[in-house]
Design a protein around this motif. Structure first.
Motif, short mmCIF file in Angstrom:
data_model
loop_
_atom_site.label_atom_id
_atom_site.label_comp_id
_atom_site.label_asym_id
_atom_site.label_seq_id
_atom_site.Cartn_x
_atom_site.Cartn_y
_atom_site.Cartn_z
N ARG A 122 -2.93 11.20 15.76
CA ARG A 122 -2.56 9.80 16.05
C ARG A 122 -2.48 8.98 14.76
NH1 ARG A 122 -5.79 10.55 20.58
NH2 ARG A 122 -7.57 9.47 19.71
N ILE A 123 -3.41 9.21 13.85
CA ILE A 123 -3.39 8.49 12.58
C ILE A 123 -2.15 8.90 11.78
CG2 ILE A 123 -4.57 8.30 10.35
CD1 ILE A 123 -7.21 8.31 12.03
N ALA A 124 -1.81 10.18 11.79
CA ALA A 124 -0.61 10.65 11.11
C ALA A 124 0.62 9.94 11.66
CB ALA A 124 -0.47 12.16 11.24
N ASP A 125 0.68 9.79 12.97
CA ASP A 125 1.81 9.09 13.60
C ASP A 125 1.85 7.63 13.18
OD1 ASP A 125 2.56 11.44 14.89
OD2 ASP A 125 1.63 10.88 16.81
N LEU A 126 0.69 6.99 13.07
CA LEU A 126 0.65 5.58 12.65
C LEU A 126 1.20 5.41 11.23
CD1 LEU A 126 -2.87 4.45 13.93
CD2 LEU A 126 -0.65 3.61 14.70
N PHE A 127 0.78 6.28 10.32
CA PHE A 127 1.27 6.18 8.94
C PHE A 127 2.75 6.55 8.84
CE2 PHE A 127 -3.24 6.12 7.79
CZ PHE A 127 -3.23 5.03 6.94
N ALA A 128 3.19 7.49 9.66
CA ALA A 128 4.61 7.85 9.66
C ALA A 128 5.45 6.65 10.12
CB ALA A 128 4.86 9.06 10.56
N GLU A 129 5.02 5.99 11.16
CA GLU A 129 5.75 4.80 11.65
C GLU A 129 5.71 3.68 10.63
OE1 GLU A 129 8.10 2.39 13.88
OE2 GLU A 129 7.70 4.50 14.27
N ALA A 130 4.56 3.46 10.01
CA ALA A 130 4.43 2.40 8.98
C ALA A 130 5.35 2.70 7.81
CB ALA A 130 2.99 2.28 8.52
#
Length: 190
Positions: free
Chosen positions: A175-183
């Motif tokens: 989930r954190i990886a997805d957040l940074f990818a979106e950011a």
């Protein structure tokens, strides 16, 4: 047995570099940790710089393996960029020692004479990344920015977080990886 000995030396070098720092670590420290003779170490590696390069190549390969979708010619710019950032974060959570080492070497490489090959490896990655970003910009998918700025916007926040991140269960790390990818995408999209 030869590959086992090489692996023992690399593992010992990584532990020593992380514990003592690259500059303070000696071949004798690595020898003591690995149980290998000095001659055996030099059989596989020409010195500390070559050990660092081998460890860095493993780290980059691990990140690349986690980011395979970024290399898919059918991937959209958004998919490619997100895959690269997501791959970095996932890989770093799975291999925190390698990430910490890679981060240290990134800061040392520009000035340390041992790191000519490491500088070349970083430059090669930077050149490929800049070319891919330029293609994305030419397509109108991302803002036209100097690559050094785009790189900092895309990966800087993830690097800053990962430097102090605690181990997490795989689902939370994902989930954190997805957040940074979106950011990262939001930071540079056109």
């Amino acid at each position: 047995m030869t590959s086992d000995r090489r692996r023992q030396i690399l593992d010992a070098a990584l532990e020593a570099f992380l514990e003592r720092g690259y500059a303070a670590t000696s071949i004798a420290d690595i020898r003591a940790r690995s149980g290998a003779s000095t001659g055996s170490i030099y059989h596989f590696f020409s010195g500390k710089g070559a050990l660092a390069e081998a460890l860095l190549r493993e780290a980059v390969s691990g990140w690349a393996t986690q980011s395979m979708a970024a290399l898919d010619p059918k991937a959209t710019p958004e998919q490619a960029l997100k895959s690269s950032v997501r791959g970095l974060v996932r890989w770093a959570f799975e291999h925190p020692a390698q990430f910490r080492f890679m981060d240290e070497i990134r800061s040392l490489a520009p000035a340390d004479p041992d790191f000519a090959a490491v500088r070349s490896l970083f430059e090669e990655g930077r050149t490929l990344g800049a070319a891919q970003y330029a293609r994305m910009a030419a397509e109108g998918a991302v803002r036209t920015l100097p690559f050094s700025i785009a790189h900092a916007l895309m990966l800087g926040p993830a690097y800053a977080y990962l430097r102090t991140a605690e181990a997490l269960p795989a689902d939370q790390a994902s989930r954190i990886a997805d957040l940074f990818a979106e950011a990262a995408w939001q930071a540079v999209k056109a």
